[in-house]
Design an enzyme around this catalytic site. Structure first.
Site, PDB file in Angstrom:
ATOM      1  N   GLY A 127      -7.152  11.615   1.485  1.00 29.17           N
ATOM      2  CA  GLY A 127      -8.536  11.295   1.812  1.00 29.17           C
ATOM      3  C   GLY A 127      -9.490  12.357   1.293  1.00 29.17           C
ATOM      4  N   TYR A 135     -18.802   9.534   3.186  1.00 26.36           N
ATOM      5  CA  TYR A 135     -18.329  10.816   2.625  1.00 26.36           C
ATOM      6  C   TYR A 135     -19.106  11.181   1.353  1.00 26.36           C
ATOM      7  CZ  TYR A 135     -14.052   9.396   5.219  1.00 26.36           C
ATOM      8  OH  TYR A 135     -13.158   8.953   6.152  1.00 26.36           O
ATOM      9  N   ILE A 139       0.858  -1.186   0.000  1.00 30.63           N
ATOM     10  CA  ILE A 139       0.000   0.000   0.000  1.00 30.63           C
ATOM     11  C   ILE A 139       0.898   1.240   0.000  1.00 30.63           C
ATOM     12  CG2 ILE A 139      -0.218  -0.114   2.550  1.00 30.63           C
ATOM     13  CD1 ILE A 139      -3.030   1.067   2.287  1.00 30.63           C
ATOM     14  N   HIS A 157     -16.173   0.982   8.954  1.00 32.79           N
ATOM     15  CA  HIS A 157     -15.815   2.372   9.316  1.00 32.79           C
ATOM     16  C   HIS A 157     -15.683   2.602  10.821  1.00 32.79           C
ATOM     17  CE1 HIS A 157     -15.990   6.612   7.412  1.00 32.79           C
ATOM     18  NE2 HIS A 157     -15.273   6.656   8.501  1.00 32.79           N
TER      19      HIS A 157
HETATM   20  N1  NAP Z   1     -11.836   6.456   9.502  1.00 33.47           N
HETATM   21  C1  NAP Z   1     -12.294   7.578  10.024  1.00 33.47           C
HETATM   22  O1  NAP Z   1     -13.158   7.584  10.912  1.00 33.47           O
HETATM   23  C2  NAP Z   1     -11.727   8.888   9.536  1.00 33.47           C
HETATM   24  C3  NAP Z   1     -11.913  10.060  10.284  1.00 33.47           C
HETATM   25  C4  NAP Z   1     -11.357  11.230   9.800  1.00 33.47           C
HETATM   26  C5  NAP Z   1     -10.650  11.247   8.610  1.00 33.47           C
HETATM   27  N2  NAP Z   1     -10.498  10.089   7.890  1.00 33.47           N
HETATM   28  C6  NAP Z   1      -9.771  10.076   6.580  1.00 33.47           C
HETATM   29  O2  NAP Z   1      -8.511  10.679   6.706  1.00 33.47           O
HETATM   30  C7  NAP Z   1      -8.404  11.796   5.813  1.00 33.47           C
HETATM   31  C8  NAP Z   1      -7.525  12.848   6.431  1.00 33.47           C
HETATM   32  O3  NAP Z   1      -8.064  13.248   7.678  1.00 33.47           O
HETATM   33  P1  NAP Z   1      -7.620  14.582   8.390  1.00 33.47           P
HETATM   34  O4  NAP Z   1      -8.143  15.726   7.595  1.00 33.47           O
HETATM   35  O5  NAP Z   1      -8.029  14.491   9.810  1.00 33.47           O
HETATM   36  O6  NAP Z   1      -6.024  14.514   8.215  1.00 33.47           O
HETATM   37  P2  NAP Z   1      -4.833  15.434   8.673  1.00 33.47           P
HETATM   38  O7  NAP Z   1      -3.681  14.946   7.888  1.00 33.47           O
HETATM   39  O8  NAP Z   1      -4.689  15.515  10.156  1.00 33.47           O
HETATM   40  O9  NAP Z   1      -5.251  16.896   8.233  1.00 33.47           O
HETATM   41  C9  NAP Z   1      -5.453  17.275   6.911  1.00 33.47           C
HETATM   42  C10 NAP Z   1      -5.500  18.805   6.872  1.00 33.47           C
HETATM   43  O10 NAP Z   1      -4.165  19.280   6.906  1.00 33.47           O
HETATM   44  C11 NAP Z   1      -4.056  20.431   6.120  1.00 33.47           C
HETATM   45  N3  NAP Z   1      -2.687  20.415   5.585  1.00 33.47           N
HETATM   46  C12 NAP Z   1      -2.123  19.495   4.780  1.00 33.47           C
HETATM   47  N4  NAP Z   1      -0.832  19.802   4.537  1.00 33.47           N
HETATM   48  C13 NAP Z   1      -0.587  20.959   5.198  1.00 33.47           C
HETATM   49  C14 NAP Z   1       0.563  21.796   5.328  1.00 33.47           C
HETATM   50  N5  NAP Z   1       1.729  21.503   4.729  1.00 33.47           N
HETATM   51  N6  NAP Z   1       0.453  22.900   6.096  1.00 33.47           N
HETATM   52  C15 NAP Z   1      -0.713  23.219   6.721  1.00 33.47           C
HETATM   53  N7  NAP Z   1      -1.834  22.460   6.615  1.00 33.47           N
HETATM   54  C16 NAP Z   1      -1.768  21.351   5.874  1.00 33.47           C
HETATM   55  C17 NAP Z   1      -5.103  20.323   5.053  1.00 33.47           C
HETATM   56  O11 NAP Z   1      -5.697  21.573   4.866  1.00 33.47           O
HETATM   57  P3  NAP Z   1      -5.571  22.405   3.473  1.00 33.47           P
HETATM   58  O12 NAP Z   1      -6.686  21.927   2.598  1.00 33.47           O
HETATM   59  O13 NAP Z   1      -5.710  23.808   3.933  1.00 33.47           O
HETATM   60  O14 NAP Z   1      -4.201  22.106   2.898  1.00 33.47           O
HETATM   61  C18 NAP Z   1      -6.119  19.330   5.626  1.00 33.47           C
HETATM   62  O15 NAP Z   1      -7.325  19.975   5.981  1.00 33.47           O
HETATM   63  C19 NAP Z   1      -9.854  12.199   5.546  1.00 33.47           C
HETATM   64  O16 NAP Z   1     -10.041  12.934   4.370  1.00 33.47           O
HETATM   65  C20 NAP Z   1     -10.510  10.843   5.490  1.00 33.47           C
HETATM   66  O17 NAP Z   1     -10.268  10.249   4.232  1.00 33.47           O
HETATM   67  C21 NAP Z   1     -11.002   8.914   8.349  1.00 33.47           C
END
Ligand code: NAP
Length: 307
Positions: free
Chosen positions: A19, A53, A13, A113
């Site tokens: 995401g 989603y 992977i 999930h």
């Molecule tokens: N299984 C579950 O229950 C579950 C729950 C939550 C999430 N997920 C999955 O995990 C994915 C990611 O989740 P997460 O959003 O919590 O992940 P994360 O990696 O903690 O945060 C992602 C955020 O970081 C910002 N970012 C990325 N690179 C950056 C940088 N260099 N500097 C500043 N900000 C930065 C992005 O905003 P910008 O758009 O402003 O760059 C984005 O909103 C989701 O989309 C989903 O697919 C799964």
């Protein structure tokens, strides 16, 4: 070559995934397609979607619009919405069928999930029904995994599993390590790989960044000098995960940050001292951005939040 992590069933992977469940992409239609194309073109060949989603169709459309072949991209989806909330073989078959219809292909990985998707006490039965779908060809070649499973939920699956869950996707970063120690032991015992989400929480969601921030900053500045590129603290967190064999599922809607996520692949491995410093400091704090699921009947440690 992008970094990969080998799962217990032998499948590789891509270590970093994008995401489409956050950043306002869920149910967004064309925005999820367009941002998916940006992520793929940046070189992130791993998309994490889910029934809840409402971006499964958009995941497939993004792959098509990017000009890549389906097999060039690792796709994960997560099952949560059953047509009624029962856990019979028919319900699960119908629900999986809905995902297959929207994607137009069999995903590489399918997760439950959360442990609260199956009816109470039915996690094992739910897992067996998913295994049946792999065996009868409906999910041919698809790996199975779980998400937000606590230690007790992992044990429920393992009581019946003929096919082992290859991953547990959960909020994972240095500020949850102490809480998750019993879960990490279960993962180790059964060869389950962590897939993180919310991995950037110490930098983006913790009110101050806590004691980890200066450590990440120091390492980022060292990597910037060594690589001749600007490396930030979020990249150090992603790199820490990848170097520990964790699949980092992150996200962004911005071309600039997507390029940074992709560029993380090219940075050198962190040294054992750098990894250990991040963990030693992380374990002194307890901070969780996503409270739902993982805190029920799984007590959190009495640690300072690091504010
Ligand atoms: N299984 C579950 O229950 C579950 C729950 C939550 C999430 N997920 C999955 O995990 C994915 C990611 O989740 P997460 O959003 O919590 O992940 P994360 O990696 O903690 O945060 C992602 C955020 O970081 C910002 N970012 C990325 N690179 C950056 C940088 N260099 N500097 C500043 N900000 C930065 C992005 O905003 P910008 O758009 O402003 O760059 C984005 O909103 C989701 O989309 C989903 O697919 C799964």
């Amino acid at each position: 070559m992008p970094r990969t992590i080998t799962l217990s069933d032998g499948k590789k992977i891509p270590a970093i995934g994008w995401g489409n469940g956050t950043g306002g992409l869920g149910k967004s239609g064309q925005k999820a397609v367009d941002t998916g194309v940006l992520a793929l073109k940046a070189g992130i060949l791993h998309i994490d979607t889910a029934q809840s989603y409402y971006t499964e169709k958009e995941t497939a459309e993004a792959i098509k619009a990017s000009g890549l072949k389906r097999e060039d991209v690792f796709v994960t989806t997560k099952i949560s919405v059953t047509s009624n909330t029962k856990t019979t073989q028919e319900d699960i078959k119908r629900s999986v069928g809905e995902s297959l219809g929207l994607l137009g292909f069999i995903p590489d990985l399918l997760l439950i999930h959360s442990p609260f998707v199956p009816e109470d006490g039915k996690i094992g039965e739910f897992w067996t029904h998913l295994e049946d779908l792999v065996e009868d060809g409906t999910l041919a070649g698809c790996s199975l995994g779980v998400s937000n499973f606590r230690p007790q939920d992992i044990e429920e699956v393992m009581k019946v599993a003929k096919i082992k869950p290859v991953v547990n996707q959960l909020e994972y970063h240095p500020y949850v390590i102490t809480h998750l120690e019993p879960l990490l032991e279960a993962h180790e015992k059964y060869g389950i790989v962590i897939e993180s989400y919310g991995g950037l929480s110490p930098v983006l969601r913790h009110p101050t960044g806590g004691p980890l921030k200066p450590v990440l900053s120091k390492i980022a500045s060292k990597l910037s000098t060594e690589s001749g590129t600007t490396v930030d603290e979020t990249q150090v967190l992603l790199l820490w995960q990848v170097c520990r064999g964790i699949v980092a599922v992150t996200s962004s809607t911005k071309a600039e940050n997507l390029a940074k996520i992709a560029a993380t692949e090219k940075l050198r491995d962190l040294t054992e001292d750098e990894l250990a410093e991040i963990e030693d400091v992380g374990k002194t704090v307890h901070f969780r951005a996503y409270k739902v699921h993982m805190t029920k009947d799984f007590p959190e440690p009495d640690l300072p939040t690091g504010e």
